[in-house]
Design an enzyme around this catalytic site. Structure first.
Site, PDB file in Angstrom:
ATOM      1  N   ASN A   1       6.164 -27.659 -25.276  1.00 54.97           N
ATOM      2  CA  ASN A   1       6.388 -27.362 -23.869  1.00 54.97           C
ATOM      3  C   ASN A   1       7.527 -28.214 -23.350  1.00 54.97           C
ATOM      4  OD1 ASN A   1       5.498 -26.599 -20.962  1.00 54.97           O
ATOM      5  ND2 ASN A   1       5.468 -28.821 -20.955  1.00 54.97           N
ATOM      6  N   GLU A   2       8.607 -27.577 -22.949  1.00 51.53           N
ATOM      7  CA  GLU A   2       9.812 -28.222 -22.417  1.00 51.53           C
ATOM      8  C   GLU A   2      10.131 -29.550 -23.126  1.00 51.53           C
ATOM      9  OE1 GLU A   2       8.267 -30.213 -18.204  1.00 51.53           O
ATOM     10  OE2 GLU A   2       8.872 -28.109 -18.198  1.00 51.53           O
TER      11      GLU A   2
ATOM     12  N   CYS B   1       2.837 -29.690 -18.914  1.00 48.28           N
ATOM     13  CA  CYS B   1       2.935 -31.038 -19.468  1.00 48.28           C
ATOM     14  C   CYS B   1       1.616 -31.539 -20.031  1.00 48.28           C
ATOM     15  CB  CYS B   1       3.453 -31.996 -18.400  1.00 48.28           C
ATOM     16  SG  CYS B   1       5.215 -31.800 -18.051  1.00 48.28           S
TER      17      CYS B   1
ATOM     18  N   GLU C   1      -1.590 -23.559 -15.300  1.00 49.71           N
ATOM     19  CA  GLU C   1      -1.678 -24.950 -15.744  1.00 49.71           C
ATOM     20  C   GLU C   1      -2.697 -25.649 -14.863  1.00 49.71           C
ATOM     21  OE1 GLU C   1       0.947 -28.980 -16.625  1.00 49.71           O
ATOM     22  OE2 GLU C   1       1.932 -27.237 -15.751  1.00 49.71           O
TER      23      GLU C   1
END
Length: 802
Positions: free
Chosen positions: A358-359, A234, A24
């Site tokens: 994503n999450e 994120c 990331e």
């Protein structure tokens, strides 16, 4: 002494692509890190929307070259940022240099302490120039702090249209430095316009143009990861819905093609992304290190700001996913396959995995994901699709994600959690009872809070639990991967670097050992122990449980960044019927925004340590603020934190903090409303907790007690080599002796031993990069049954050669 009877005759489930890595762009992992570009803000596109301190000339300064006195910042020059006639509208800013005297211009500061130059290395320089009136000769040079010139070239800006100039700058042997700048100066007074100033080492990883930093990639290659997840994180889903917005969500189509046409974007970690490292480069990196690519795409939903694409407008977002698969796998007759081929890779990359979201939390994701899933499954049935299970290990949003994955028929579901070492040890068996008929777990982000050997050891023990449960766990990767030591957004991290050096944390070496010795199939084993030893061990474990079975201590309350009141605070012992009434309190003042911390919370009373079965009730009202309440239970060094509102005022959670390191036990959606009088209730039975708000149950969780085992063991077969692999983790401070009995292995065998052992507080650092690293040796065993002693605080891998 325990005996581990390992059945080597019958291979069990394939381990597949179990252990991989996750990239990331956090902590300047791309620009200023893996992406080998040495110029910061090369296209003058830095903007306050990226970071409040940014501006278009960030990392650039006036410069005057003086052959006698070296370089000076007191330059007789005017620097103007323009946008009226750029090289490309995708990156509209460019610089006009007006030199009022000879050798005046601008210099770039690079990243960290400056530009690191290696003696004997060549650097590829390029820029775009345009004359204003008369041709201007521009000198490009790599200069030191004292004005010394390491290398230079002269370029004549003689065109009225933008023109690209290139040159190779070679550094003399023995003249390395870590703090150089790149200067562009006009050799005579005059004006010139500049854009896309670039400097790359010639020797990038695999010597690729627009390439990656060699030493960082070699750290990844050495791990032998099975897959690489990218680009986040994120940053995938945080942003505007408009793909052309400067702070848009991450849209992969903006990251391919000529770098000049890739629009700069806000990185949600507080800096700028050039997107020079884009999807083509990610796929290429995966191929170069022998890892399966695993891209993550947004699901047309930003949970950070609750932005949602209407369901009837999802088409372009779904097309992005379908087109990405074509870009990776299509031949040259397809639209997107041709684009890949035109970039220099005619052969398909071979994409097998794709994650959507994503999450994610909230209905915004679970409403939209099925549309993506259906369209992709119909067109590309062989792609393994990955859903999302929130950034929590349990609770309402976690269950929502799992329910969606089951209903849609996901191949895998992405779990994320960052925990303390106690949680890791207590949950080694987390996946023992997961069903093989369910979607497999993709543990896409996990770590314990720290880079000390205690963290690496706990993670190693936890990873043996992943290996033993490959029926339910398909993929796992530690996160985050990279951190530039001068730009840290988040820690812990696996690999640390600055502008010229790199080191692996203890966590890096643990991950690397498990990857390199993963094996192809799990092996079954049974554990036996003499009755007296087993009895003694079980009694010792029972004492640990009894000594830690209460949730007690001071009750402290806080309005999170606001003000409010807590009143009618009571605790009732259900075993004795005894009731305590505690102090009402006001938290915060009109002029003060209270920081969210244990130290600033107000104590209202104390729950006795011998109370194990009780109910805590209180009323709370927030009169100012927007983040709800915090309720602390226990001492500062070891306490529970009950949050109501929390991050973005979106959830309710219970966490256990020990020595400042947290473990979120459970979470659900909840938003605190100002001036609403809440009735709060916590019901405790030993280590189990139920949380109610206004009579409604929100959480039901247990804080498992970490009870160390003598050894944490897993076993695998490498079908390619025939080797039997045994991993053993000793998290105790005592040596542990065990007998290993390998059914089907007879006679003398060579054994490769790879081992790490250290004090729990030991940690690799830039000053001591090899404080804790694996030691490798070769041994011989006389037979398939042998006894071995495992050092305190150690990870040992035995590879029995066949």
């Amino acid at each position: 002494m325990q005996t581990f009877q390992i059945n080597t005759k019958e291979k069990r489930e394939a381990t597949g692509d179990l252990f991989g890595i996750f990239f990331e762009d956090i902590n300047h992992a791309a620009d200023g890190g893996l992406y080998a570009e040495l110029i910061q803000n090369r296209a003058f596109e830095f903007d306050p929307i990226d970071n409040k301190k940014y501006h278009a000339l960030y990392a650039w300064m006036p410069c005057q070259l003086d052959e006698k006195n070296g370089q000076t910042d007191a330059a007789d020059v005017s620097l103007t940022i323009l946008t009226d006639s750029p090289y490309t509208k995708k990156n509209p800013h460019y610089l006009r240099i007006t030199a009022n005297s000879a050798a005046a211009g601008v210099k770039n500061l690079g990243f960290n302490s400056g530009i690191a130059l290696e003696g004997g290395e060549t650097y590829h320089f390029s820029c775009y120039l345009r004359k204003i009136d008369e041709p201007v000769t521009v000198k490009a040079c790599l200069i030191g702090k004292e004005g010394q010139i390491y290398a230079s070239c002269e370029l004549t800006a003689d065109a009225s249209d933008w023109k690209k100039y290139t040159a190779d700058l070679k550094i003399a042997e023995g003249t390395s430095c870590t703090d150089a700048n790149l200067a562009l100066v006009c050799m005579t007074p005059g004006s010139v316009e500049v854009d896309f100033v670039s400097l790359f080492p010639a020797h990038t990883y695999k010597n690729r143009p627009n390439g990656l930093r060699k030493d960082l990639c070699e750290m990844l290659e050495a791990m032998h990861p099975k897959f690489i997840r990218f680009p986040g994180g994120c940053l995938v889903h945080d942003g505007q819905l408009d793909e052309n917005a400067r702070d848009s969500m991450y849209r992969w189509k903006n990251t391919i093609g000529p770098v000049e046409e890739r629009p700069a974007r806000r990185n949600n970690w507080g800096y700028n992304q050039t997107l020079g490292l884009g999807y083509y480069e990610y796929f290429q990196l995966a191929e170069d290190i022998g890892a399966e690519p695993l891209p993550v795409l947004p699901a047309a939903y930003d949970p950070h700001h609750q932005r949602k694409v209407p369901l009837d407008e999802l088409g372009p977002w779904i097309d992005d996913a379908l087109d990405l698969i074509e870009f990776a796998n299509g031949d040259e007759t397809t639209v997107w396959g041709k684009k890949r081929a035109d970039m220099g890779h005619p052969k398909p990359f071979g994409l097998h995995y794709l994650a959507i979201g994503n999450e994610e939390v909230g209905e915004g994701f679970t409403e939209r994901y099925p549309y993506f899933h259906k369209a992709i499954r119909e067109k590309y049935p062989d792609i393994k699709l990955i859903g999302s299970a929130s950034p929590f290990a349990a609770g309402g949003e976690y269950e929502r994600g799992w329910a969606s994955a089951r209903e849609c028929g996901c191949d895998l579901i992405d779990e994320h959690y960052y925990m303390n070492t106690d949680w890791m040890i207590a949950n080694v068996d987390r996946y023992d009872n997961f069903l093989s008929s369910d979607p497999k777990v993709f543990l896409g982000e996990y770590a314990s809070w720290g880079n000390q050997w205690e963290n690496g050891l706990a993670e190693a023990a936890f990873m043996t639990g992943l290996e033993k449960n490959v029926h339910a766990v398909g993929l796992a990767c530690y996160a985050p991967m990279f951190a530039n030591v001068d730009y840290v957004n988040w820690r812990p991290d696996m690999i640390w670097f600055d502008n010229h050096q790199v080191y692996g944390s203890v966590n890096y070496y643990v991950q690397s050992m498990f990857m390199r010795h993963q094996g192809t199939h799990r092996l079954d084993f049974t554990v036996t122990e003499p009755e007296l030893e087993q009895t003694a061990r079980l009694l010792a474990e029972q004492k640990i449980r009894e000594s830690a079975k209460t949730i007690s201590g001071p009750i402290r309350v806080l309005v999170n960044e606001g003000q409010g009141v807590f009143f009618e605070v009571t605790v009732k012992n259900h075993d004795t019927g005894k009731l305590h009434r505690f102090t009402d309190c006001v938290c915060g003042t009109e002029s003060e925004n209270r920081a969210a911390s244990y130290e600033n919370a107000v104590e209202t009373g104390v729950i006795p340590k011998d109370w194990t079965n009780y109910t805590l009730t209180m009323k709370a009202k927030e009169t100012e603020g927007k983040k709800g309440f915090l309720v602390y239970l226990g001492e500062a060094s070891d306490h529970m934190l009950w949050t109501l509102g929390g991050w973005q005022n979106l959830d309710i959670s219970m966490e256990h903090f020990k020595n400042g390191k947290g473990a979120c036990l459970s979470e659900a959606m909840f938003s605190a409303e100002k001036d609403h009088e809440y009735e709060l209730m916590l019901v405790v039975k030993d280590r189990t907790m139920k949380i109610y708000v206004d009579g409604e149950e929100y959480l039901d969780t247990i804080d498992k007690i970490p009870v160390p085992k003598p050894l944490y063991v897993s076993a695998a077969l490498d079908e390619v080599t025939g080797d039997v692999i045994v991993k053993a983790v000793n998290i105790t401070g005592n040596s542990q002796t065990a007998q290993l009995a390998l059914d089907g292995v007879n006679g003398t065998h060579n054994v490769l031993v790879e081992k790490m052992a250290a004090a729990l507080s030991d940690e690799n650092t830039m000053e001591n990069k090899k404080c804790v690293v694996p030691a490798v040796s070769e041994e011989t065993i006389p037979d398939g049954t042998f006894t071995r002693t495992f050092e305190p605080y150690s990870l040992t891998i035995l590879r029995i050669r066949q």
